[in-house]
Design an enzyme around this catalytic site. Sequence first.
Site, PDB file in Angstrom:
ATOM      1  N   ALA A  65       0.868  -1.167   0.000  1.00 40.26           N
ATOM      2  CA  ALA A  65       0.000   0.000   0.000  1.00 40.26           C
ATOM      3  C   ALA A  65       0.910   1.223   0.000  1.00 40.26           C
ATOM      4  O   ALA A  65       2.066   1.151   0.427  1.00 40.26           O
ATOM      5  CB  ALA A  65      -0.882  -0.023   1.234  1.00 40.26           C
ATOM      6  N   GLY A 108       0.551  -4.867   1.021  1.00 44.20           N
ATOM      7  CA  GLY A 108      -0.633  -4.886   0.166  1.00 44.20           C
ATOM      8  C   GLY A 108      -0.378  -5.536  -1.185  1.00 44.20           C
ATOM      9  O   GLY A 108      -1.303  -6.067  -1.808  1.00 44.20           O
ATOM     10  N   GLU A 111      -0.804  -9.117  -0.571  1.00 44.08           N
ATOM     11  CA  GLU A 111      -2.228  -9.340  -0.318  1.00 44.08           C
ATOM     12  C   GLU A 111      -3.033  -9.276  -1.610  1.00 44.08           C
ATOM     13  O   GLU A 111      -3.966 -10.057  -1.817  1.00 44.08           O
ATOM     14  CB  GLU A 111      -2.729  -8.304   0.696  1.00 44.08           C
ATOM     15  CG  GLU A 111      -2.072  -8.493   2.056  1.00 44.08           C
ATOM     16  CD  GLU A 111      -2.374  -7.369   3.028  1.00 44.08           C
ATOM     17  OE1 GLU A 111      -1.896  -6.235   2.785  1.00 44.08           O
ATOM     18  OE2 GLU A 111      -3.083  -7.600   4.012  1.00 44.08           O
ATOM     19  N   GLU A 131       4.509  -5.127   7.241  1.00 44.41           N
ATOM     20  CA  GLU A 131       3.815  -4.006   7.892  1.00 44.41           C
ATOM     21  C   GLU A 131       4.258  -3.788   9.327  1.00 44.41           C
ATOM     22  O   GLU A 131       4.266  -2.669   9.829  1.00 44.41           O
ATOM     23  CB  GLU A 131       2.289  -4.236   7.869  1.00 44.41           C
ATOM     24  CG  GLU A 131       1.660  -4.123   6.489  1.00 44.41           C
ATOM     25  CD  GLU A 131       1.560  -5.452   5.749  1.00 44.41           C
ATOM     26  OE1 GLU A 131       2.326  -6.389   6.075  1.00 44.41           O
ATOM     27  OE2 GLU A 131       0.712  -5.547   4.844  1.00 44.41           O
TER      28      GLU A 131
HETATM   29  C1  HXC Z   1       5.078   4.321  -1.191  1.00 44.74           C
HETATM   30  C2  HXC Z   1       6.995   3.351  -1.952  1.00 44.74           C
HETATM   31  C3  HXC Z   1       6.612   2.106  -1.385  1.00 44.74           C
HETATM   32  C4  HXC Z   1       5.357   2.050  -0.705  1.00 44.74           C
HETATM   33  C5  HXC Z   1       8.530   1.846  -2.347  1.00 44.74           C
HETATM   34  N1  HXC Z   1       8.171   3.128  -2.527  1.00 44.74           N
HETATM   35  N2  HXC Z   1       7.591   1.198  -1.650  1.00 44.74           N
HETATM   36  N3  HXC Z   1       6.219   4.436  -1.845  1.00 44.74           N
HETATM   37  N4  HXC Z   1       4.641   3.184  -0.624  1.00 44.74           N
HETATM   38  N5  HXC Z   1       4.897   0.918  -0.157  1.00 44.74           N
HETATM   39  C6  HXC Z   1       8.932   4.173  -3.230  1.00 44.74           C
HETATM   40  C7  HXC Z   1      10.146   4.605  -2.443  1.00 44.74           C
HETATM   41  O1  HXC Z   1       9.785   5.557  -1.457  1.00 44.74           O
HETATM   42  C8  HXC Z   1      11.020   5.202  -3.516  1.00 44.74           C
HETATM   43  O2  HXC Z   1      10.524   6.497  -3.828  1.00 44.74           O
HETATM   44  C9  HXC Z   1      10.712   4.311  -4.727  1.00 44.74           C
HETATM   45  O3  HXC Z   1       9.458   3.670  -4.443  1.00 44.74           O
HETATM   46  C10 HXC Z   1      11.762   3.235  -4.921  1.00 44.74           C
HETATM   47  O4  HXC Z   1      11.913   2.497  -3.701  1.00 44.74           O
HETATM   48  P1  HXC Z   1      13.321   2.259  -2.986  1.00 44.74           P
HETATM   49  O5  HXC Z   1      13.047   1.998  -1.555  1.00 44.74           O
HETATM   50  O6  HXC Z   1      14.257   3.355  -3.312  1.00 44.74           O
HETATM   51  O7  HXC Z   1      13.799   0.924  -3.721  1.00 44.74           O
HETATM   52  P2  HXC Z   1      14.774  -0.209  -3.132  1.00 44.74           P
HETATM   53  O8  HXC Z   1      15.885   0.423  -2.360  1.00 44.74           O
HETATM   54  O9  HXC Z   1      15.091  -1.086  -4.293  1.00 44.74           O
HETATM   55  O10 HXC Z   1      13.896  -1.023  -2.077  1.00 44.74           O
HETATM   56  C11 HXC Z   1      12.771  -1.757  -2.503  1.00 44.74           C
HETATM   57  C12 HXC Z   1      11.912  -2.148  -1.272  1.00 44.74           C
HETATM   58  C13 HXC Z   1      11.565  -0.902  -0.456  1.00 44.74           C
HETATM   59  C14 HXC Z   1      12.655  -3.180  -0.404  1.00 44.74           C
HETATM   60  C15 HXC Z   1      10.643  -2.832  -1.824  1.00 44.74           C
HETATM   61  O11 HXC Z   1      11.047   0.106  -1.328  1.00 44.74           O
HETATM   62  C16 HXC Z   1      10.568  -1.106   0.629  1.00 44.74           C
HETATM   63  O12 HXC Z   1      10.876  -1.675   1.679  1.00 44.74           O
HETATM   64  N6  HXC Z   1       9.330  -0.619   0.420  1.00 44.74           N
HETATM   65  C17 HXC Z   1       8.291  -0.671   1.397  1.00 44.74           C
HETATM   66  C18 HXC Z   1       7.776  -2.073   1.548  1.00 44.74           C
HETATM   67  C19 HXC Z   1       6.661  -2.105   2.603  1.00 44.74           C
HETATM   68  O13 HXC Z   1       6.856  -1.765   3.760  1.00 44.74           O
HETATM   69  N7  HXC Z   1       5.453  -2.500   2.161  1.00 44.74           N
HETATM   70  C20 HXC Z   1       4.337  -2.565   3.043  1.00 44.74           C
HETATM   71  C21 HXC Z   1       3.633  -1.271   2.994  1.00 44.74           C
HETATM   72  S1  HXC Z   1       2.340  -1.203   4.174  1.00 44.74           S
HETATM   73  P3  HXC Z   1      11.510   7.758  -3.961  1.00 44.74           P
HETATM   74  O14 HXC Z   1      10.567   8.900  -4.163  1.00 44.74           O
HETATM   75  O15 HXC Z   1      12.313   7.802  -2.722  1.00 44.74           O
HETATM   76  O16 HXC Z   1      12.318   7.406  -5.189  1.00 44.74           O
HETATM   77  C22 HXC Z   1       1.113  -2.061   3.491  1.00 44.74           C
HETATM   78  C23 HXC Z   1      -0.031  -2.115   4.357  1.00 44.74           C
HETATM   79  C24 HXC Z   1      -1.221  -2.839   3.988  1.00 44.74           C
HETATM   80  O17 HXC Z   1       1.122  -2.574   2.399  1.00 44.74           O
HETATM   81  C25 HXC Z   1      -2.239  -2.835   5.019  1.00 44.74           C
HETATM   82  C26 HXC Z   1      -2.364  -2.008   6.183  1.00 44.74           C
HETATM   83  C27 HXC Z   1      -1.477  -0.923   6.623  1.00 44.74           C
END
Ligand code: HXC
Length: 257
Positions: A65, A108, A111, A131
């Site tokens: 998400a 998400g 999911e 998360e």
């Molecule tokens: C918004 C996101 C994002 C996300 C990545 N980006 N994931 N933006 N929401 N979930 C953005 C980053 O901010 C970055 O933007 C660009 O995408 C590239 O990501 P990087 O982190 O620079 O890439 P990398 O270093 O290759 O790492 C990849 C990654 C990492 C390991 C997947 O991005 C990551 O850990 N993302 C979050 C994963 C996560 O926590 N997902 C769960 C989300 S919560 P910029 O602008 O800096 O270039 C969820 C909740 C569901 O899904 C239900 C209830 C809460």
Amino acid sequence: SQYETILVEQRGPVTLITLNRPQALNALNAQVLADLLAALAAFDADDSQGCAVLTGSEKAFAAGADIKEMQAQGFAEMYGTNHFSGYETLTKTRKPIIAAVAGFALGGGCELAMMCDFILAADTAKFGQPEIKLAVAPGMGGSQRLTRAVGKAKAMEMVLTGRMMGAEEAERAGLVSRIVPAADLVEDAVKTATTIAGMAPLAVKANKEMVDAAFETGLSMGVQFERRLFHGLFGTADQKEGMAAFIEKRPGAWTGK
Ligand code: HXC
């Protein structure tokens, strides 16, 4: 295209939907949900289409998400708008949807893949529910669907540590149906979807519906549900055609009736 965050293409009887927010690793914001719901409603209503494939990029199916969209939201907004409940509508699609996952399917994203009817994984696929690292929890069904898919031990470890699981572990655990080389993922998924789209349409809906019932019912009710749908298919023209075609050693010509 009429969509901002996805690409939609018909490949014969298969609707290929590609998540397309590369700058955010396909993070799922409100626009992605709106686009997906519109595209899937159009797919479900189009008699020329028999199966959908949902995919992302080589690097990410979807990294979750959209954290930037959620960050400032409070309980009143999340609860008041029943945030993420729109995704339940997606699971009501009556025709099958195959998730074709390469790269990250996190939060998400994992999911969303699990809401599809089955997951084909590229060898590069990485699944996780991270998360907890954001001090939240799955909110799009992950705690339930992951647990049903891989069992309590692995699901509990995944949600409590936030660690990722690679394609091989995911296949062993039953989260994905098959692993394919990343370069062949979309082609393989479209081919599999084409096979499904070539089946009698009412039988496709009935088969999907009865497997889904396994998650909602006890065994005896589930078996009864299956049997009633099975009986019902004997009221279709395509059942007569399918069995005649077998006996006459020719392919069936379906009418969808
Ligand atoms: C918004 C996101 C994002 C996300 C990545 N980006 N994931 N933006 N929401 N979930 C953005 C980053 O901010 C970055 O933007 C660009 O995408 C590239 O990501 P990087 O982190 O620079 O890439 P990398 O270093 O290759 O790492 C990849 C990654 C990492 C390991 C997947 O991005 C990551 O850990 N993302 C979050 C994963 C996560 O926590 N997902 C769960 C989300 S919560 P910029 O602008 O800096 O270039 C969820 C909740 C569901 O899904 C239900 C209830 C809460």
